[in-house]
Design an enzyme around this catalytic site. Sequence first.
Site, PDB file in Angstrom:
ATOM      1  N   GLU A   1       3.907  50.657 -10.871  1.00 51.94           N
ATOM      2  CA  GLU A   1       4.317  50.928 -12.344  1.00 51.94           C
ATOM      3  C   GLU A   1       2.903  51.220 -12.904  1.00 51.94           C
ATOM      4  O   GLU A   1       1.945  51.432 -12.516  1.00 51.94           O
ATOM      5  CB  GLU A   1       4.708  49.557 -12.890  1.00 51.94           C
ATOM      6  CG  GLU A   1       6.220  49.722 -13.081  1.00 51.94           C
ATOM      7  CD  GLU A   1       6.900  50.770 -14.239  1.00 51.94           C
ATOM      8  OE1 GLU A   1       5.913  51.299 -14.869  1.00 51.94           O
ATOM      9  OE2 GLU A   1       7.847  50.630 -14.601  1.00 51.94           O
ATOM     10  N   HIS A   2       3.191  51.724 -14.295  1.00 55.00           N
ATOM     11  CA  HIS A   2       2.211  52.265 -15.159  1.00 55.00           C
ATOM     12  C   HIS A   2       0.677  51.254 -15.179  1.00 55.00           C
ATOM     13  O   HIS A   2       0.671  49.989 -15.366  1.00 55.00           O
ATOM     14  CB  HIS A   2       2.708  52.282 -16.659  1.00 55.00           C
ATOM     15  CG  HIS A   2       2.856  50.958 -17.153  1.00 55.00           C
ATOM     16  ND1 HIS A   2       2.034  50.371 -17.986  1.00 55.00           N
ATOM     17  CD2 HIS A   2       3.942  50.199 -17.088  1.00 55.00           C
ATOM     18  CE1 HIS A   2       2.596  49.111 -18.332  1.00 55.00           C
ATOM     19  NE2 HIS A   2       3.974  49.126 -17.984  1.00 55.00           N
ATOM     20  N   ASP A   3      -0.458  52.041 -15.378  1.00 55.80           N
ATOM     21  CA  ASP A   3      -1.531  51.518 -15.708  1.00 55.80           C
ATOM     22  C   ASP A   3      -2.320  50.676 -14.719  1.00 55.80           C
ATOM     23  O   ASP A   3      -3.103  49.869 -14.654  1.00 55.80           O
ATOM     24  CB  ASP A   3      -1.602  50.568 -17.032  1.00 55.80           C
ATOM     25  CG  ASP A   3      -1.244  51.605 -18.228  1.00 55.80           C
ATOM     26  OD1 ASP A   3      -2.109  52.738 -18.409  1.00 55.80           O
ATOM     27  OD2 ASP A   3      -0.381  51.377 -18.972  1.00 55.80           O
TER      28      ASP A   3
END
Length: 217
Positions: free
Chosen positions: A139-141
């Site tokens: 997922e993000h980041d």
Amino acid sequence: MPIPLYGVFGASGCGRGIMPLLRAQLHGKANADQIVFIDDAPPASQLNGHAVLTWAEFLARPASERSVALAIANSSIREALAQRCQEAGVSLLAVQAANVVQMDDITLGEGALLSPFVTLTSNIRIGRCFHANLYSYVEHDCIIGDFVTFAPGVKCNGNVHIEDHAYIGTGAVIKQGTPAKPLVIGRGAVVGMGAVVTKSVPAGVTVVGNPARPLVK
Ligand code: UDP
């Protein structure tokens, strides 16, 4: 007239899962006899329609250029083989399934292998020779180091940092961190199959269970 030669290093479970992806990726650019398995202990001379060569045989075959996908789950072996490739002037191949989803602003280091149904969302940094097996997501980041390995079905949520050589087992779930306090999986840590990781894992530690706790031997 020499032509390019492509290798999948590792003629075992991992390699047999990567070979069809590489063959599909090279469709129209290379024929099957330009794509070979490489193994230091070849299990047979042919496997699933491809020759199995030793490293010496791979280097001896006439070729205009040579590149290799390191398809072995053990990250230390991948690192040693990456070094072997570099010394021989062989480049590392990235291989990914046609249905992999990659969203925005992803940096992926050399030699990544992304199996079918892998999803990488947005704003993600990943180092060298990452393996993401079937149905895993990032997922993000997230920030992922070098030679990190995901077994099938790993759910890595947002703002997680995974350091070099960590291994995440089948079906593990890693809770999201925050930008100010990412959840960190330390260097060389191992997350057991099905573990639910709710807090950071120190370097070199194996965690198992739900919630994941250090494995007491
Ligand atoms: N292997 C190799 N050189 C090495 C270490 C391993 O060629 O330095 C080969 C080994 O002979 C075997 C494969 O890599 O065929 C690893 O297979 P294994 O089933 O242990 O792992 P997986 O395929 O699941 O990564």
